[in-house]
Design a protein around this motif. Structure first.
Motif, PDB file in Angstrom:
ATOM      1  N   LYS A  95       0.833  -1.205   0.000  1.00 24.79           N
ATOM      2  CA  LYS A  95       0.000   0.000   0.000  1.00 24.79           C
ATOM      3  C   LYS A  95       0.864   1.250   0.000  1.00 24.79           C
ATOM      4  CE  LYS A  95      -3.905   2.316   2.168  1.00 24.79           C
ATOM      5  NZ  LYS A  95      -3.690   3.438   1.320  1.00 24.79           N
ATOM      6  N   GLU A 133       2.174   1.761  -3.494  1.00 24.55           N
ATOM      7  CA  GLU A 133       1.101   2.227  -4.376  1.00 24.55           C
ATOM      8  C   GLU A 133       0.791   3.701  -4.122  1.00 24.55           C
ATOM      9  OE1 GLU A 133      -1.399  -1.928  -5.001  1.00 24.55           O
ATOM     10  OE2 GLU A 133      -1.988  -0.570  -3.387  1.00 24.55           O
ATOM     11  N   ASP A 134       0.724   4.094  -2.852  1.00 24.62           N
ATOM     12  CA  ASP A 134       0.434   5.487  -2.507  1.00 24.62           C
ATOM     13  C   ASP A 134       1.530   6.426  -3.013  1.00 24.62           C
ATOM     14  OD1 ASP A 134      -1.869   4.601  -1.261  1.00 24.62           O
ATOM     15  OD2 ASP A 134      -1.086   4.851   0.787  1.00 24.62           O
TER      16      ASP A 134
END
Length: 84
Positions: free
Chosen positions: A51, A54-55
């Motif tokens: 995550k 991805e961020d």
């Protein structure tokens, strides 16, 4: 394993640090020589690292998309990006 201690909060990692540790986590899980409890902890850490990556990629894409170009393709400035 990695240069970043596993106790480092994921939120404080750079993209490169998170990606390197994520690769290490995936490697360990694929080998299958980790106890069940450790596998679960690794999987959880890996999900957080994924995550984070991805961020960070999304933030970078938004910054790149905000760059405006003139008729010759030269950057002329940037549009404001939320959260930048």
């Amino acid at each position: 394993m990695t240069d970043t201690p596993p106790s480092t909060p994921v939120e404080k990692m750079s993209f490169e640090q998170a990606m390197k540790e994520l690769e290490s986590v995936v490697d360990r899980l694929e080998r299958g020589d980790v106890a069940l409890e450790e596998s679960i902890a690794l999987y959880d850490r890996g999900a957080k690292l994924k995550k984070r990556c991805e961020d960070e990629l999304k933030r970078a894409e938004e910054k790149v998309a905000a760059i405006t170009l003139d008729g010759e393709g030269n950057p002329t400035g940037t549009k404001p990006v939320e959260g930048a």
